[in-house]
Design a protein around this motif. Structure first.
Motif: not given
Length: 410
Positions: A156-158, A263-266, A207-208, A175-178
């Motif tokens: 994860t890059l925040d 997935p990259s988010g919930n 993008l998460g 902004a997180p990138f996963l």
């Protein structure tokens, strides 16, 4: 007589200077006593330098008395000034970094921007033995044996920016990138436990769920009470959601099942609020925090994981309660070591297909506990390097997490 007059004049001038110096010392001691009485440990510890000892500054940030004492007295006077100006010792860089990390902001530095880059690697490794059958004669198992193993890696890059509105309030945006990679292994095909097959699913960087927060210092630290910082955060479902993702059955082993994508988010909106408590207890900083996360119910066009089936409905993720405690020690003026414990307890989630009643997802509740070790290094007045190692203590927590953050203050 002229010589005697000159000697008397010089003696008088010498006594006058000595008297002024004594008056300066008396004023200084009175100021220190008053500061200590009022709970301001910053001035009270100015004359007690001890390498690697934290103190409090007027803006609420932590400092290192050893760093202040290394430069000499905390008071500076000039001839003819009367000697009544007191200067507080400068705060330690490492202590400031620890305080800002735990409080969540650059308090005491109004109208300043901070940009933070963070990189986190998370590893999961779980094994599961499934028995589908029965015991014959209490010793012989008849049926299928299924051995499952899941290995998951996430990078994860925040990218985070913060702005201090005042010395008590700040806002931030993250902004997180996963990048994700999961490997699924299963055995037991045809009843043979040794017959293993595997499948790997990879998600390219994307993008998460972005989030934003507001922090406000309710109470500043005194002699008996800690700093109290209140925060509220909102997370938006900007990442890809996990609902409607189909489960694929391997053609060579019907025991091996895995998702078609990661997935990259919930997928839901989340509102959280909590409090942070920070107290200087020489020679350490003690910190604690509590937070509650509420996940809002949301509808989707498809919530089914079965291939060839489309089922619209809504999802309600369980709310989460999180708390943590820890302590930090200043190793020197630039670096500090922190130890902490964090636990997150989540409630069960539910699915509700359109036109039907809600169905609770069995096993969706979780208890994730982590032991954290952190190292903070203040490379300059504006830049800090923060490393962290998290070790999972429960099956629901990651096996380990390694993180690196570099905040830069403008």
């Amino acid at each position: 007589m002229k010589r005697q007059l000159r000697e008397l004049t010089e003696r008088y001038e010498s006594q006058r200077v000595a008297t002024e110096q004594l008056e300066v010392r008396i004023r200084r001691q009175e100021a220190l006593l008053a500061a200590y009485t009022n709970g301001n440990a910053q001035l009270a510890q100015a004359d007690a330098p001890a390498r690697g000892r934290f103190f409090r500054t007027a803006d609420g940030a932590a400092g290192d008395a050893g760093a202040a004492g290394a430069s000499g007295n905390a008071e500076s006077t000039s001839p003819g000034s009367g000697g009544d100006t007191l200067k507080a010792p400068p705060p330690s860089r490492s202590a400031q970094a620890v305080y800002q990390e735990q409080a969540g902001g650059v308090f005491g530095q109004p109208r300043r921007w901070t940009f933070e880059t963070g990189l986190t690697y998370t590893h999961y490794d779980s094994r599961q033995l499934l028995l589908n059958g029965f015991l014959a004669l209490d010793t012989i198992f008849l049926g299928n044996i299924n051995v499952n193993r899941i290995q998951a890696d996430m990078l994860t890059l925040d990218l985070t920016t913060r702005y201090a509105i005042s010395d008590r309030a700040q806002v931030d945006f993250n902004a997180p990138f996963l990048y994700r990679r999961s490997n699924f292994q299963s055995g037991g095909a045809g009843g043979a436990a040794g017959a293993l097959s595997e499948a790997t699913v990879t998600q390219s960087p994307r993008l998460g769920d972005v989030n934003m927060g507001f922090y406000y210092k309710l109470l500043a630290e005194t002699k008996d009470n800690p700093d109290v910082v209140w925060n509220v955060r909102l997370k938006a479902p900007t990442g890809s959601n996990p609902y409607g993702v189909k489960i694929v059955t391997d053609s060579g082993n019907n025991n091996l099942q895995y998702p078609s994508k990661l997935p990259s988010g919930n997928g839901v909106w989340t509102l959280s609020s909590g409090f942070s408590f920070i107290k200087t207890v020489d020679p350490a900083i003690l910190f604690a925090n509590v937070a509650y996360y509420h996940n809002f119910k949301r509808s989707f066009g498809d919530i089914s994981s079965t291939e060839g089936t489309v089922t619209p409905g809504s999802v309600k993720l369980g709310d989460v309660f999180q708390w943590g405690v820890g302590t930090a020690f200043a190793l020197n003026e630039r670096s500090s070591l922190s130890l902490g414990f964090t636990q997150a307890i989540s409630q069960r989630s539910s699915l509700q297909p359109d036109g039907q009643s809600a169905q609770t997802i069995v096993g969706s509740n979780a208890n994730a506990a982590t032991f954290n070790v952190g190292l903070t290094f203040a490379s300059s007045d504006r830049t800090t390097i923060i490393g962290n190692l998290g070790i999972g203590l429960t099956p629901d927590a990651p096996n380990f997490t390694i993180g690196l953050k570099i905040p830069y203050t403008f």
